[in-house]
Design a protein around this motif. Sequence first.
Motif, PDB file in Angstrom:
ATOM      1  N   ALA A 240       0.793  -1.237   0.000  1.00  0.00           N
ATOM      2  CA  ALA A 240       0.000   0.000   0.000  1.00  0.00           C
ATOM      3  C   ALA A 240       0.825   1.286   0.000  1.00  0.00           C
ATOM      4  CB  ALA A 240      -0.944   0.003   1.205  1.00  0.00           C
ATOM      5  N   ALA A 244       9.161   3.558  -4.438  1.00  0.00           N
ATOM      6  CA  ALA A 244       9.858   3.098  -5.645  1.00  0.00           C
ATOM      7  C   ALA A 244      10.025   1.579  -5.652  1.00  0.00           C
ATOM      8  CB  ALA A 244      11.204   3.793  -5.762  1.00  0.00           C
ATOM      9  N   LYS A 247      10.451  -3.080  -1.566  1.00  0.00           N
ATOM     10  CA  LYS A 247       9.865  -4.312  -1.005  1.00  0.00           C
ATOM     11  C   LYS A 247       8.929  -4.986  -1.996  1.00  0.00           C
ATOM     12  CE  LYS A 247      10.897  -2.257   3.232  1.00  0.00           C
ATOM     13  NZ  LYS A 247      10.993  -0.856   2.788  1.00  0.00           N
ATOM     14  N   LEU A 266       0.883   7.472  -3.088  1.00  0.00           N
ATOM     15  CA  LEU A 266       0.224   8.740  -3.419  1.00  0.00           C
ATOM     16  C   LEU A 266       0.887   9.394  -4.622  1.00  0.00           C
ATOM     17  CD1 LEU A 266      -0.175  10.468   0.077  1.00  0.00           C
ATOM     18  CD2 LEU A 266      -1.853   9.124  -1.184  1.00  0.00           C
ATOM     19  N   ILE A 291      -3.037   6.203  -5.545  1.00  0.00           N
ATOM     20  CA  ILE A 291      -4.223   6.154  -4.673  1.00  0.00           C
ATOM     21  C   ILE A 291      -5.127   7.368  -4.917  1.00  0.00           C
ATOM     22  CG2 ILE A 291      -5.009   6.140  -2.259  1.00  0.00           C
ATOM     23  CD1 ILE A 291      -2.430   4.614  -1.607  1.00  0.00           C
ATOM     24  N   ASP A 309       4.040  -0.373   4.515  1.00  0.00           N
ATOM     25  CA  ASP A 309       5.403   0.071   4.834  1.00  0.00           C
ATOM     26  C   ASP A 309       5.292   1.583   5.030  1.00  0.00           C
ATOM     27  OD1 ASP A 309       8.136   0.010   5.152  1.00  0.00           O
ATOM     28  OD2 ASP A 309       8.563   0.117   3.009  1.00  0.00           O
ATOM     29  N   GLU A 339      -0.854  10.312  10.421  1.00  0.00           N
ATOM     30  CA  GLU A 339      -0.971   9.675   9.095  1.00  0.00           C
ATOM     31  C   GLU A 339      -0.857   8.145   9.216  1.00  0.00           C
ATOM     32  OE1 GLU A 339      -1.515  11.338   6.332  1.00  0.00           O
ATOM     33  OE2 GLU A 339      -0.972   9.960   4.708  1.00  0.00           O
ATOM     34  N   TYR A 347      -6.722   1.456   5.467  1.00  0.00           N
ATOM     35  CA  TYR A 347      -6.283   0.470   4.468  1.00  0.00           C
ATOM     36  C   TYR A 347      -6.538  -0.978   4.892  1.00  0.00           C
ATOM     37  CZ  TYR A 347      -3.795   4.356   2.170  1.00  0.00           C
ATOM     38  OH  TYR A 347      -3.460   5.522   1.536  1.00  0.00           O
TER      39      TYR A 347
HETATM   40  C1  LIG Z   1       8.757   4.025   3.848  1.00  0.00           C
HETATM   41  S1  LIG Z   1       8.301   4.679   2.314  1.00  0.00           S
HETATM   42  C2  LIG Z   1       8.078   3.273   1.328  1.00  0.00           C
HETATM   43  C3  LIG Z   1       9.324   2.570   0.859  1.00  0.00           C
HETATM   44  C4  LIG Z   1       9.030   1.447  -0.103  1.00  0.00           C
HETATM   45  N1  LIG Z   1       8.037   0.534   0.395  1.00  0.00           N
HETATM   46  C5  LIG Z   1      10.282   0.652  -0.434  1.00  0.00           C
HETATM   47  O1  LIG Z   1      10.455  -0.447   0.054  1.00  0.00           O
HETATM   48  O2  LIG Z   1      11.072   1.164  -1.225  1.00  0.00           O
HETATM   49  C6  LIG Z   1       6.660   5.193   2.574  1.00  0.00           C
HETATM   50  C7  LIG Z   1       5.879   5.540   1.326  1.00  0.00           C
HETATM   51  O3  LIG Z   1       4.557   5.864   1.689  1.00  0.00           O
HETATM   52  C8  LIG Z   1       4.065   6.818   0.793  1.00  0.00           C
HETATM   53  N2  LIG Z   1       2.886   7.419   1.434  1.00  0.00           N
HETATM   54  C9  LIG Z   1       2.796   8.486   2.251  1.00  0.00           C
HETATM   55  N3  LIG Z   1       1.532   8.687   2.660  1.00  0.00           N
HETATM   56  C10 LIG Z   1       0.795   7.707   2.084  1.00  0.00           C
HETATM   57  C11 LIG Z   1      -0.587   7.367   2.083  1.00  0.00           C
HETATM   58  N4  LIG Z   1      -1.472   8.062   2.792  1.00  0.00           N
HETATM   59  N5  LIG Z   1      -0.976   6.315   1.360  1.00  0.00           N
HETATM   60  C12 LIG Z   1      -0.098   5.580   0.656  1.00  0.00           C
HETATM   61  N6  LIG Z   1       1.212   5.857   0.594  1.00  0.00           N
HETATM   62  C13 LIG Z   1       1.648   6.910   1.296  1.00  0.00           C
HETATM   63  C14 LIG Z   1       5.234   7.718   0.537  1.00  0.00           C
HETATM   64  O4  LIG Z   1       5.095   8.392  -0.697  1.00  0.00           O
HETATM   65  C15 LIG Z   1       6.393   6.733   0.534  1.00  0.00           C
HETATM   66  O5  LIG Z   1       6.692   6.321  -0.759  1.00  0.00           O
END
Ligand SMILES: C[S@@+](CC[C@H](N)C(=O)[O-])C[C@H]1O[C@@H](n2cnc3c(N)ncnc32)[C@H](O)[C@@H]1O
Length: 410
Positions: A240, A244, A247, A266, A291, A309, A339, A347
């Motif tokens: 979710a 980039a 994972k 987003l 989203i 994540d 958040e 989610y």
């Molecule tokens: C910790 S990073 C993710 C790293 C990614 N999973 C990886 O392994 O490379 C958190 C991500 O959540 C996204 N994000 C922030 N708020 C969000 C929301 N409300 N819903 C979904 N994604 C969101 C950010 O844009 C960011 O890419």
Amino acid sequence: MFLPLQRMKILPFRNLFVGIVDTLNQIFFEGKYADREVEKTLKSNRSWGARDRAFIAETVYDLVRWKRLVEGAMSRPLSPDTLWEFVGTWFAMNLAEEQHLPQWEEFRQIYPKEILKRLHNSSSNPAVAQSFPDWLYALGEKELGQQWLQEVEALNQQAPTIIRVNTLKIDRKSLQKLLKERRIKTKILSKFPYALALEEKTNIFRTDEFQNGLFEVQDVGSQLIAPFLRVEPGMRVVDACAGAGGKTLHLAALMQNKGQIIAMDLYEWKLKELKKRARRNDVQNVQTKVIESKTIKRLDSTVDRLLIDAPCSGLGVLKRNPDTKWKLQPEFLDNIRAEQAKILNDYSRMLKKGGLMVYATCSILPSENQEQVEKFLANHPNFTLIQEKQYFPSQYGYDGFYMALMERVE
Ligand SMILES: C[S@@+](CC[C@H](N)C(=O)[O-])C[C@H]1O[C@@H](n2cnc3c(N)ncnc32)[C@H](O)[C@@H]1O
């Protein structure tokens, strides 16, 4: 009390120092990210060899990491006008006995004995000695008590480079052999099934092995998250907060490219990068989705596995991103906690009955981790906690991560 980090060697070439000062200027006074600025500087001069490049990169990262301590030794704050003094002071604090600062005009006012005296006095304050902003140091102490100091010491170390083998294309031993043929030495980390640690820093992104998707650069802690979700080939999985896709790619490999992964975020630009990486990795079971208002609702009770994540403070990965400690603000932390709670709440409805979900962060603060999960479970009796893990940098040597595995039981 600060002890010299290392008896370091200086490369007395002026153009290297100009590169260091310019990069620090961009990071501290133009709001740029350290990793991108270092990369840009290194690209700007093709004639620099491996030793020069390592010198620039390590000095910039050390100075970002130790900013507050060096300011204590200068006894004034860093400003665009004191950048050269800042760099000179750092070397005066750390040079090996037989080494001297170059006799350049910019270093004329650097007096090592005075610097060491001021360093001694200022570092009686632990936030200065560990080079943290006061508010952040106090917050860490409040949340983690005595353990905070151990974590801070670990987070102030340099980060190793770890790669994750892409098992869709190659096994770990064969990859190690290919890299060895290029004189890139790696170590197999036996406790972590997909990880190789680089023995020396080198630009591995230029290798054919990287370009052909045989591996990704990914810390050990981050490599533990996808397996924690217990995915199987053929499942429907949502990642979710995919960004980039670090994972997502790992999940696809664990699912042997079978089933469906919906990678969401987003930001479209992040998902575009994910698609590029998926092509390079030969990942074929991923579909991306920006989203929008109804995205989550449409997937109500339809997915077998959900990875959240979550966006977080990033305090577990300060080794890699030391600039975070200067960029973080208390209000940002309050917003990010709200958040995280909202993401978990909104989610989790995508999960089927019997489905599993992982909530993960790269933070070591209980308020972003255990406390979020406790609050979620208190408000959602239809979910149970199966397992929870917190990896602390001081305990296992890699980045700090938290992960909680939950099941939707009703
Ligand atoms: C910790 S990073 C993710 C790293 C990614 N999973 C990886 O392994 O490379 C958190 C991500 O959540 C996204 N994000 C922030 N708020 C969000 C929301 N409300 N819903 C979904 N994604 C969101 C950010 O844009 C960011 O890419």
